[in-house]
Design an enzyme around this catalytic site. Structure first.
Site, PDB file in Angstrom:
ATOM      1  N   SER A 207       9.813  -2.565  -8.502  1.00  0.00           N
ATOM      2  CA  SER A 207       9.739  -3.830  -8.434  1.00  0.00           C
ATOM      3  C   SER A 207       7.662  -4.714  -7.868  1.00  0.00           C
ATOM      4  O   SER A 207       7.158  -3.154  -8.173  1.00  0.00           O
ATOM      5  CB  SER A 207      10.669  -4.690  -7.452  1.00  0.00           C
ATOM      6  N   LYS A 208       7.788  -5.840  -7.930  1.00  0.00           N
ATOM      7  CA  LYS A 208       6.587  -6.286  -7.704  1.00  0.00           C
ATOM      8  C   LYS A 208       5.510  -5.416  -7.062  1.00  0.00           C
ATOM      9  O   LYS A 208       4.576  -5.381  -6.809  1.00  0.00           O
ATOM     10  CB  LYS A 208       6.131  -7.609  -7.088  1.00  0.00           C
ATOM     11  N   ARG A 209       7.281  -5.114  -5.103  1.00  0.00           N
ATOM     12  CA  ARG A 209       6.324  -4.568  -4.188  1.00  0.00           C
ATOM     13  C   ARG A 209       5.385  -3.277  -4.559  1.00  0.00           C
ATOM     14  O   ARG A 209       4.916  -2.353  -3.617  1.00  0.00           O
ATOM     15  CB  ARG A 209       7.332  -4.056  -3.131  1.00  0.00           C
ATOM     16  N   HIS A 210       6.010  -2.116  -5.380  1.00  0.00           N
ATOM     17  CA  HIS A 210       5.479  -1.316  -6.181  1.00  0.00           C
ATOM     18  C   HIS A 210       4.782  -1.030  -6.730  1.00  0.00           C
ATOM     19  O   HIS A 210       3.420  -0.108  -7.190  1.00  0.00           O
ATOM     20  CB  HIS A 210       6.606  -0.121  -6.850  1.00  0.00           C
ATOM     21  N   GLY A 211       3.689  -2.401  -8.008  1.00  0.00           N
ATOM     22  CA  GLY A 211       2.356  -2.358  -8.073  1.00  0.00           C
ATOM     23  C   GLY A 211       3.080  -2.799  -9.793  1.00  0.00           C
ATOM     24  O   GLY A 211       3.789  -4.313  -9.694  1.00  0.00           O
TER      25      GLY A 211
END
Ligand code: GLU
Length: 436
Positions: A207-211
């Site tokens: 997800s976005k949290r991973h970049g």
């Protein structure tokens, strides 16, 4: 075997994500390997969340990756009459009913037969059985007149003659509903292959949290489509040996569903970036320049001041030192801007020392005697300065690098000097000697 027909069916509610791109890619590889057909279908029945902008972005990303389709794009929003006809058929046969909601209106709902076991024979996961009582009834047409995903998907896959449904694992829970609908409609059930999801490096769903998660972001950063294509192909599939770098044709040749893994794949940015450097290293110089040009222009450099061949050479010289093309702008700044952007640590270490200044002074004296920068005489000149000062060649090259580029990392010093030109070289050495 009849020709296989597969489809990629994105919902245009956002950009093309890494997961979606991989699904598209596996469908593409499957179709190309077996000489089949890839259909592109836009599932835009969620008229609130679907946008033309997303559809356009998805097309652009597919096009950039080189994932071509053979049929379509079909738009579900244009096929509403068809879904209504089939809903009517199920109503007429008593398999579906109207459901009225005083606030929302009238929907059409499929009544799930009771006491049935629904069997899915998945090409990746094997047999999975579902009890119909846990699957429940299925809304076919919502009160706004639009079909639900499960219904439109079944009608279209059936009408479009789809033989294999290859999609993400997150759709496994929809599959028993879809199988029940095929059976109720008396249509053949396609084969299913659910690809395990992609995880971030911490093991949770990507997800976005991973970049960065969209294909467009990787494009903008200066990843090459062949690198992303190659990387995505291995995100859940293996050619059966350790081969990592493969051309598109090689991947197509080797791709089979049997080798898609039943365990989730992990997104590894380092690996993608490593692959990208590989493709950068092997790109023809002119093409690489073409990729670099937008970044150079965006950095505000006036490219028109230089002959193209010189720019191509500059980019070519730096290809070994960049991992993504966007890095080209920062690393070539010394070439485009008159003022050198000195890195303080490099200046302290290589210029502000007695030795550094002495070396630069000697180079300055020698350069005053020449009128042209040519590799061989230049090399002799720098080597003899090193010798006379009892230094290794790097003892001369490093202060010079910092004086000319501001940084101690640059390609071979001779090429760098030739690129900058004699007059500028002299000016920069003078300026560096004066640094306090
Ligand atoms: N529109 C669905 C999605 O984007 C397609 C699922 C399917 O392939 O059936 O997830």
């Amino acid at each position: 075997m009849d020709k296989v027909r597969v489809r990629f069916a994105p919902s245009p509610t956002g950009y093309l994500h890494i997961g979606g791109a991989r699904t598209a890619l596996y469908n593409y590889l499957f179709a190309r390997h077996l000489n089949g057909t890839l259909v592109l279908r836009i599932e835009d029945t969620d008229h609130v969340r679907s946008t033309d902008e997303s559809t356009k972005a998805i097309f652009e990303s597919l096009n950039w990756l080189g994932i071509t389709h053979d049929e379509g794009p079909y738009y579900q929003s244009e096929r509403r009459d068809l879904y209504k006809q089939y809903a009517q058929k199920l109503l007429d046969e008593g398999k579906a009913v109207y459901q009225d909601d005083p606030a929302k209106g009238r929907a059409v709902v499929f009544k799930m037969p009771e006491g049935k076991s629904i069997r899915m024979d998945d090409l990746i996961h094997g047999v999975i059985k579902f009890e119909s009582k846990f699957v429940g009834d299925i809304v076919l047409i919502k009160s706004d007149g639009f079909p639900t995903y499960n219904f439109a998907c079944v009608i279209d896959d059936s009408e479009m003659g789809i033989t294999h449904v290859i999609r993400g694992d997150d759709h496994i829970s929809n599959t028993p509903k879809q199988i029940a609908l095929y059976e109720a409609l008396g249509k053949p059930v396609p084969k299913f292959a659910h690809i395990p999801l992609i995880m971030g490096e911490d093991g949770s769903r990507l997800s976005k949290r991973h970049g960065h998660t969209s294909v467009g972001e990787y494009k903008d950063l200066g990843y090459l489509p062949e690198a992303v294509f190659n990387f995505l192909s291995l995100l859940g599939w293996s050619p059966g040996d350790d081969t990592e770098i493969m051309t598109k044709d090689e991947i197509i040749k080797r791709f089979t569903i049997e080798r898609v893994k039943d365990k989730s794949a992990q997104f590894n940015l380092k690996k993608l970036t490593w692959m990208n450097s590989h493709y950068i290293k092997h790109k023809p110089a002119e093409d690489l320049f073409g990729l670099a040009e937008p970044y150079l222009t965006k950095a505000g450099y006036d490219l028109s001041r230089f002959p193209k061949e010189k720019l191509v050479r500059l980019v070519d010289l730096y290809r070994e030192r960049i991992k993504v093309v966007s890095e080209i702008a920062g690393i070539t700044r010394f070439f485009f801007e008159d003022a050198v952007n000195y890195q303080p640590e490099a200046v302290d270490k290589f210029i502000k020392t007695t030795e550094g200044k002495a070396v630069l002074g000697a180079v300055q004296d020698e350069l005053a005697k020449i009128t042209k920068l040519e590799h061989e005489p230049l090399e002799n000149l720098l080597r003899s300065i090193a010798e006379s000062k009892g230094l290794k060649f790097q003892g001369v090259a490093q202060p010079l690098r910092v004086a000319l580029t501001g940084s101690s990392v640059s390609p071979p010093i001779f090429e760098t000097m030739e690129l900058i030109g004699l007059e500028k070289v002299k000016g920069r050495i003078k300026e560096a000697i004066a640094l306090k």
